[in-house]
Design a protein around this motif. Structure first.
Motif, PDB file in Angstrom:
ATOM      1  N   GLY A  65      22.194 -10.942  -9.424  1.00 19.43           N
ATOM      2  CA  GLY A  65      22.180 -10.642  -7.672  1.00 19.43           C
ATOM      3  C   GLY A  65      21.481  -9.912  -6.567  1.00 19.43           C
ATOM      4  N   ALA A  66      22.089  -8.184  -7.127  1.00 13.64           N
ATOM      5  CA  ALA A  66      21.269  -7.441  -7.108  1.00 13.64           C
ATOM      6  C   ALA A  66      19.924  -7.302  -6.395  1.00 13.64           C
ATOM      7  CB  ALA A  66      22.181  -5.642  -7.249  1.00 13.64           C
ATOM      8  N   ALA A  67      19.251  -6.978  -7.632  1.00 11.36           N
ATOM      9  CA  ALA A  67      17.734  -7.530  -8.022  1.00 11.36           C
ATOM     10  C   ALA A  67      16.935  -8.495  -7.293  1.00 11.36           C
ATOM     11  CB  ALA A  67      17.350  -7.680  -9.261  1.00 11.36           C
ATOM     12  N   ILE A  68      17.442  -9.413  -7.231  1.00 11.68           N
ATOM     13  CA  ILE A  68      17.224 -10.591  -5.996  1.00 11.68           C
ATOM     14  C   ILE A  68      17.107 -10.122  -5.047  1.00 11.68           C
ATOM     15  CG2 ILE A  68      17.536 -12.454  -5.241  1.00 11.68           C
ATOM     16  CD1 ILE A  68      16.103 -13.203  -7.985  1.00 11.68           C
ATOM     17  N   LEU A  69      18.488  -9.445  -4.618  1.00 13.68           N
ATOM     18  CA  LEU A  69      18.202  -9.149  -2.891  1.00 13.68           C
ATOM     19  C   LEU A  69      17.515  -7.741  -2.502  1.00 13.68           C
ATOM     20  CD1 LEU A  69      20.315  -9.184  -0.449  1.00 13.68           C
ATOM     21  CD2 LEU A  69      21.562  -7.433  -1.056  1.00 13.68           C
ATOM     22  N   VAL A  70      17.146  -6.680  -3.183  1.00 17.09           N
ATOM     23  CA  VAL A  70      16.597  -6.133  -3.186  1.00 17.09           C
ATOM     24  C   VAL A  70      14.761  -6.860  -3.393  1.00 17.09           C
ATOM     25  CG1 VAL A  70      15.255  -3.737  -4.171  1.00 17.09           C
ATOM     26  CG2 VAL A  70      17.854  -3.973  -3.959  1.00 17.09           C
ATOM     27  N   LEU A  71      14.212  -6.995  -4.192  1.00 18.26           N
ATOM     28  CA  LEU A  71      13.725  -8.114  -4.131  1.00 18.26           C
ATOM     29  C   LEU A  71      13.155  -8.711  -2.700  1.00 18.26           C
ATOM     30  CD1 LEU A  71      10.545  -9.144  -5.994  1.00 18.26           C
ATOM     31  CD2 LEU A  71      11.984 -11.093  -6.110  1.00 18.26           C
ATOM     32  N   PHE A  72      14.081  -9.845  -2.309  1.00 18.68           N
ATOM     33  CA  PHE A  72      13.541 -10.136  -1.215  1.00 18.68           C
ATOM     34  C   PHE A  72      14.258  -9.602  -0.205  1.00 18.68           C
ATOM     35  CE2 PHE A  72      16.060 -14.314  -2.077  1.00 18.68           C
ATOM     36  CZ  PHE A  72      15.046 -14.624  -3.318  1.00 18.68           C
ATOM     37  N   LEU A  73      14.680  -7.918   0.665  1.00 17.24           N
ATOM     38  CA  LEU A  73      14.324  -6.967   1.241  1.00 17.24           C
ATOM     39  C   LEU A  73      12.854  -6.497   1.469  1.00 17.24           C
ATOM     40  CD1 LEU A  73      18.051  -5.925   1.523  1.00 17.24           C
ATOM     41  CD2 LEU A  73      16.824  -7.310   3.363  1.00 17.24           C
ATOM     42  N   ALA A  74      12.521  -5.955   0.125  1.00 17.42           N
ATOM     43  CA  ALA A  74      11.175  -5.378  -0.246  1.00 17.42           C
ATOM     44  C   ALA A  74       9.958  -6.578   0.445  1.00 17.42           C
ATOM     45  CB  ALA A  74      11.157  -4.873  -1.291  1.00 17.42           C
ATOM     46  N   THR A  75       9.891  -7.871  -0.288  1.00 14.45           N
ATOM     47  CA  THR A  75       8.735  -8.606   0.439  1.00 14.45           C
ATOM     48  C   THR A  75       9.083  -8.716   1.735  1.00 14.45           C
ATOM     49  OG1 THR A  75       9.578  -9.790  -1.483  1.00 14.45           O
ATOM     50  CG2 THR A  75       8.531 -10.973  -0.073  1.00 14.45           C
ATOM     51  N   ILE A  76      10.201  -9.061   2.782  1.00 18.12           N
ATOM     52  CA  ILE A  76       9.968  -9.248   3.873  1.00 18.12           C
ATOM     53  C   ILE A  76      10.190  -7.458   4.687  1.00 18.12           C
ATOM     54  CG2 ILE A  76      11.483  -9.063   6.310  1.00 18.12           C
ATOM     55  CD1 ILE A  76      13.445 -11.236   4.309  1.00 18.12           C
ATOM     56  N   THR A  77      10.512  -6.826   4.096  1.00 21.31           N
ATOM     57  CA  THR A  77       9.943  -5.685   4.802  1.00 21.31           C
ATOM     58  C   THR A  77       8.538  -5.365   4.890  1.00 21.31           C
ATOM     59  OG1 THR A  77      11.951  -4.711   4.098  1.00 21.31           O
ATOM     60  CG2 THR A  77      10.193  -2.582   4.815  1.00 21.31           C
ATOM     61  N   THR A  78       7.753  -5.428   3.091  1.00 23.17           N
ATOM     62  CA  THR A  78       6.253  -5.822   2.680  1.00 23.17           C
ATOM     63  C   THR A  78       5.908  -6.330   3.920  1.00 23.17           C
ATOM     64  OG1 THR A  78       6.624  -4.730   0.728  1.00 23.17           O
ATOM     65  CG2 THR A  78       4.890  -5.565   1.175  1.00 23.17           C
ATOM     66  N   ALA A  79       5.891  -7.249   3.974  1.00 19.43           N
ATOM     67  CA  ALA A  79       5.505  -8.443   5.355  1.00 19.43           C
ATOM     68  C   ALA A  79       5.387  -8.304   6.673  1.00 19.43           C
ATOM     69  CB  ALA A  79       5.634  -9.826   4.813  1.00 19.43           C
ATOM     70  N   ALA A  80       6.537  -8.039   7.114  1.00 16.97           N
ATOM     71  CA  ALA A  80       6.480  -6.925   8.354  1.00 16.97           C
ATOM     72  C   ALA A  80       6.385  -5.929   8.924  1.00 16.97           C
ATOM     73  CB  ALA A  80       8.041  -6.905   8.831  1.00 16.97           C
ATOM     74  N   VAL A  81       6.039  -4.987   7.937  1.00 17.45           N
ATOM     75  CA  VAL A  81       5.278  -3.652   7.939  1.00 17.45           C
ATOM     76  C   VAL A  81       3.994  -3.486   7.788  1.00 17.45           C
ATOM     77  CG1 VAL A  81       5.543  -1.329   7.435  1.00 17.45           C
ATOM     78  CG2 VAL A  81       7.661  -2.586   8.170  1.00 17.45           C
ATOM     79  N   VAL A  82       3.066  -3.850   6.768  1.00 15.80           N
ATOM     80  CA  VAL A  82       2.674  -4.061   5.530  1.00 15.80           C
ATOM     81  C   VAL A  82       0.838  -5.093   6.475  1.00 15.80           C
ATOM     82  CG1 VAL A  82       0.462  -3.915   4.316  1.00 15.80           C
ATOM     83  CG2 VAL A  82       3.239  -3.725   4.294  1.00 15.80           C
ATOM     84  N   GLU A  83       1.702  -5.853   6.407  1.00 15.28           N
ATOM     85  CA  GLU A  83       0.583  -7.312   6.721  1.00 15.28           C
ATOM     86  C   GLU A  83       1.385  -7.740   8.025  1.00 15.28           C
ATOM     87  OE1 GLU A  83      -1.081  -8.907   5.093  1.00 15.28           O
ATOM     88  OE2 GLU A  83       0.129  -7.313   2.721  1.00 15.28           O
ATOM     89  N   GLY A  84       1.998  -7.081   9.112  1.00 14.98           N
ATOM     90  CA  GLY A  84       2.484  -7.887  10.385  1.00 14.98           C
ATOM     91  C   GLY A  84       2.756  -8.386  10.638  1.00 14.98           C
ATOM     92  N   PHE A  85       3.072  -9.395   9.564  1.00 20.09           N
ATOM     93  CA  PHE A  85       3.648 -10.727   9.914  1.00 20.09           C
ATOM     94  C   PHE A  85       4.841 -10.838  11.167  1.00 20.09           C
ATOM     95  CE2 PHE A  85       2.415 -12.767   5.687  1.00 20.09           C
ATOM     96  CZ  PHE A  85       1.391 -12.757   5.847  1.00 20.09           C
ATOM     97  N   VAL A  86       5.313 -11.663  12.467  1.00 18.52           N
ATOM     98  CA  VAL A  86       6.068 -11.955  12.682  1.00 18.52           C
ATOM     99  C   VAL A  86       7.048 -13.346  12.438  1.00 18.52           C
ATOM    100  CG1 VAL A  86       5.301  -9.691  14.585  1.00 18.52           C
ATOM    101  CG2 VAL A  86       4.740 -12.463  15.432  1.00 18.52           C
ATOM    102  N   PRO A  87       8.041 -13.568  13.362  1.00 19.69           N
ATOM    103  CA  PRO A  87       8.343 -15.409  13.611  1.00 19.69           C
ATOM    104  C   PRO A  87       6.961 -15.506  14.909  1.00 19.69           C
ATOM    105  CG  PRO A  87       9.969 -12.725  14.160  1.00 19.69           C
ATOM    106  CD  PRO A  87       8.771 -12.647  13.891  1.00 19.69           C
ATOM    107  N   PRO A  88       7.301 -16.588  14.480  1.00 18.07           N
ATOM    108  CA  PRO A  88       6.466 -17.188  15.583  1.00 18.07           C
ATOM    109  C   PRO A  88       6.766 -17.397  16.284  1.00 18.07           C
ATOM    110  CG  PRO A  88       7.123 -19.260  13.682  1.00 18.07           C
ATOM    111  CD  PRO A  88       8.305 -17.724  13.166  1.00 18.07           C
TER     112      PRO A  88
END
Ligand code: CU
Length: 155
Positions: A14-37
């Motif tokens: 459960g903790a690993a999944i949580l860390v994976l999701f947070l890392a994915t969201i952070t990467t998408a926001a910071v590196v890829e520049g994704f924002v909500p529509p």
């Protein structure tokens, strides 16, 4: 405190999944520049009705089969109330609110987004099925929220 081996495995998973999701969201926001529509273009909610193109909400043709639809959400209706869309058209919706947070949902199509005052929400869809599609607000916006429903007519 003693934890059973399977509990430890389950907690670690459960903790690993949580860390994976947070890392994915952070990467998408910071590196890829994704924002909500809804957080791309800003607009003064008090001046929506006099700000082009929202001063003339409705369907605007770009090219053959390609349209833009400008919507204003306000308690407790959408403007325009009814949109007539030619069958097969690709429509990009631009939606904003003059007052509170609303939803913009066309359940049969998968269009489902939040409309925040001060921002323009963008969502696209290609209408490949003829019919009358219900457009509803799915964010509780006040005492008349349940009446906030209009239609998109695909002909
Ligand atoms: Cu509502």
């Amino acid at each position: 405190m003693h934890l059973h081996r399977l509990e430890r495995v389950w907690l670690t998973f459960g903790a690993a999944i949580l860390v994976l999701f947070l890392a994915t969201i952070t990467t998408a926001a910071v590196v890829e520049g994704f924002v909500p529509p809804s957080h791309v273009q800003s607009i003064d909610p008090a001046k929506v009705r006099v700000t082009p193109p929202f001063d003339k909400p409705g369907l605007h043709r770009l090219a053959s089969g390609s349209y833009e639809a400008y919507y204003v959400a306000a308690i407790f209706s959408f403007s325009p109330h009814e949109l007539v869309v030619p069958l097969g058209s690709h429509v990009t919706f631009y939606v904003t609110s003059t007052d509170v947070v609303h939803g913009f949902s066309v359940p049969e199509t998968g269009i489902n987004t939040m409309v925040t005052p001060g921002w323009v929400t963008t969502v696209s869809y290609t209408f490949r099925k003829r019919g009358r599609f219900l457009l509803v607000c799915n964010e509780y916006c006040g005492i008349g929220h349940q009446t906030m429903a209009d239609a998109i007519d695909v002909r």
